[in-house]
Design a protein around this motif. Structure first.
Motif, PDB file in Angstrom:
ATOM      1  N   HIS A  27     -12.694   8.304   0.430  1.00 12.61           N
ATOM      2  CA  HIS A  27     -12.916   6.955   0.627  1.00 12.61           C
ATOM      3  C   HIS A  27     -13.525   6.156  -0.508  1.00 12.61           C
ATOM      4  O   HIS A  27     -14.379   5.163  -0.722  1.00 12.61           O
ATOM      5  CB  HIS A  27     -13.977   6.509   1.852  1.00 12.61           C
ATOM      6  N   SER A  28     -13.968   6.982  -1.477  1.00 14.09           N
ATOM      7  CA  SER A  28     -14.451   6.343  -3.034  1.00 14.09           C
ATOM      8  C   SER A  28     -13.355   5.159  -3.461  1.00 14.09           C
ATOM      9  O   SER A  28     -12.105   5.588  -3.261  1.00 14.09           O
ATOM     10  CB  SER A  28     -14.672   7.212  -4.011  1.00 14.09           C
ATOM     11  N   LYS A  29     -13.716   4.186  -4.032  1.00 13.94           N
ATOM     12  CA  LYS A  29     -12.866   3.036  -4.153  1.00 13.94           C
ATOM     13  C   LYS A  29     -12.927   2.886  -5.659  1.00 13.94           C
ATOM     14  O   LYS A  29     -13.933   2.715  -6.243  1.00 13.94           O
ATOM     15  CB  LYS A  29     -13.268   1.544  -3.238  1.00 13.94           C
ATOM     16  N   HIS A  30     -11.675   2.328  -6.296  1.00 17.91           N
ATOM     17  CA  HIS A  30     -11.783   2.216  -7.920  1.00 17.91           C
ATOM     18  C   HIS A  30     -11.011   0.708  -7.590  1.00 17.91           C
ATOM     19  O   HIS A  30      -9.679   0.569  -7.185  1.00 17.91           O
ATOM     20  CB  HIS A  30     -10.654   3.103  -8.461  1.00 17.91           C
ATOM     21  N   ILE A  31     -11.688  -0.411  -8.008  1.00 16.31           N
ATOM     22  CA  ILE A  31     -11.178  -1.800  -7.951  1.00 16.31           C
ATOM     23  C   ILE A  31     -10.688  -2.119  -9.320  1.00 16.31           C
ATOM     24  O   ILE A  31     -11.339  -1.693 -10.259  1.00 16.31           O
ATOM     25  CB  ILE A  31     -12.192  -2.748  -7.350  1.00 16.31           C
ATOM     26  N   TRP A  62       0.854  -1.260  -0.092  1.00 11.74           N
ATOM     27  CA  TRP A  62      -0.023  -0.199  -0.009  1.00 11.74           C
ATOM     28  C   TRP A  62       1.001   1.174   0.163  1.00 11.74           C
ATOM     29  O   TRP A  62       1.978   1.374   0.513  1.00 11.74           O
ATOM     30  CB  TRP A  62      -0.843   0.104   1.349  1.00 11.74           C
ATOM     31  N   ALA A 118      -6.184  -1.477  -6.742  1.00 11.53           N
ATOM     32  CA  ALA A 118      -6.973  -0.761  -6.495  1.00 11.53           C
ATOM     33  C   ALA A 118      -6.582   0.594  -5.980  1.00 11.53           C
ATOM     34  O   ALA A 118      -5.333   0.686  -5.612  1.00 11.53           O
ATOM     35  CB  ALA A 118      -7.685  -1.522  -4.989  1.00 11.53           C
ATOM     36  N   VAL A 119      -7.430   1.792  -5.892  1.00 10.26           N
ATOM     37  CA  VAL A 119      -7.101   3.123  -5.432  1.00 10.26           C
ATOM     38  C   VAL A 119      -8.016   3.482  -4.709  1.00 10.26           C
ATOM     39  O   VAL A 119      -9.271   3.340  -4.756  1.00 10.26           O
ATOM     40  CB  VAL A 119      -7.022   3.996  -6.840  1.00 10.26           C
ATOM     41  N   ILE A 120      -7.837   3.729  -3.351  1.00  9.37           N
ATOM     42  CA  ILE A 120      -8.868   4.365  -2.474  1.00  9.37           C
ATOM     43  C   ILE A 120      -8.666   5.912  -2.180  1.00  9.37           C
ATOM     44  O   ILE A 120      -7.428   6.375  -1.711  1.00  9.37           O
ATOM     45  CB  ILE A 120      -8.918   3.486  -1.086  1.00  9.37           C
ATOM     46  N   GLU A 121      -9.655   6.537  -2.782  1.00 10.26           N
ATOM     47  CA  GLU A 121      -9.287   8.138  -2.652  1.00 10.26           C
ATOM     48  C   GLU A 121      -9.384   8.551  -1.140  1.00 10.26           C
ATOM     49  O   GLU A 121     -10.156   7.770  -0.205  1.00 10.26           O
ATOM     50  CB  GLU A 121     -10.430   8.776  -3.371  1.00 10.26           C
ATOM     51  N   ALA A 181      -4.548   9.629  -1.978  1.00  7.06           N
ATOM     52  CA  ALA A 181      -4.927   8.500  -2.270  1.00  7.06           C
ATOM     53  C   ALA A 181      -4.074   7.361  -1.864  1.00  7.06           C
ATOM     54  O   ALA A 181      -2.998   7.556  -1.636  1.00  7.06           O
ATOM     55  CB  ALA A 181      -5.174   8.502  -3.788  1.00  7.06           C
TER      56      ALA A 181
END
Length: 164
Positions: free
Chosen positions: A125-129, A90, A119-122, A141
């Motif tokens: 807390h929005s998540k991009h899997i 991470w 994954a990217v977690i902004e 991020a």
């Protein structure tokens, strides 16, 4: 093992774990990155036996130890065969990272490092899997990367330097 997860608005998230050996732990992850780990008395699950507080870096080191990164128990040999030398790391995009404001594609991360951003977690807390090449990297991020140790070293340099 029994696990209960609770959102704590304005604070973070709390996990309560009851182990197979009847131990009870409460782990609170604060929005500022702090972690509190509370161990309850095995005879009275309402009585606190011990409590520790870790900052984000300390928590990651402890999780690496518990997860077997520094010492591999013999029982994990079967998992190692499946994963080989792959590890998950991470990376928090600190304000000084030059990758901020660039897309994954701009940085050519997979081509240059061999690692894959899974994954990217902004910060919000929005998540991009499994993000695509068009995802713009933003300050603070959390980037989750799968790769071998050498790949991890290379991706860290790419994120720091931002050079494409």
């Amino acid at each position: 093992m029994n696990l209960k997860e609770t959102d704590l608005p304005g604070i973070g998230k709390k996990f309560v774990v009851e182990t197979r050996s009847s131990d009870k732990l409460a782990i609170t992850i604060h929005d500022d990155g702090r972690r509190e780990v509370i161990h309850f008395d095995s005879d009275d699950h309402d009585q606190i036996k011990s409590k520790i507080t870790l900052d984000d870096d300390e928590a990651r080191y402890v999780s690496a130890i518990i997860g077997g990164v520094t010492y591999k128990p013999t029982a994990l040999d079967n998992i190692e065969v499946a994963l080989g030398d792959l590890i998950i790391e991470w990376y928090r995009l600190e304000p000084q990272y030059k990758a901020i404001g660039k897309t994954i594609g701009d940085l050519r991360i997979r081509q240059r490092s061999g690692a894959t951003i899974i994954a990217v977690i902004e910060k919000n807390h929005s998540k991009h899997i499994n993000p695509g090449p068009d995802l713009l990297l933003t300050a603070d991020a959390l980037i989750v990367v799968l790769g071998e140790r050498l790949h991890q070293q290379q991706i860290r340099q790419i994120l720091l330097s931002g050079s494409s």
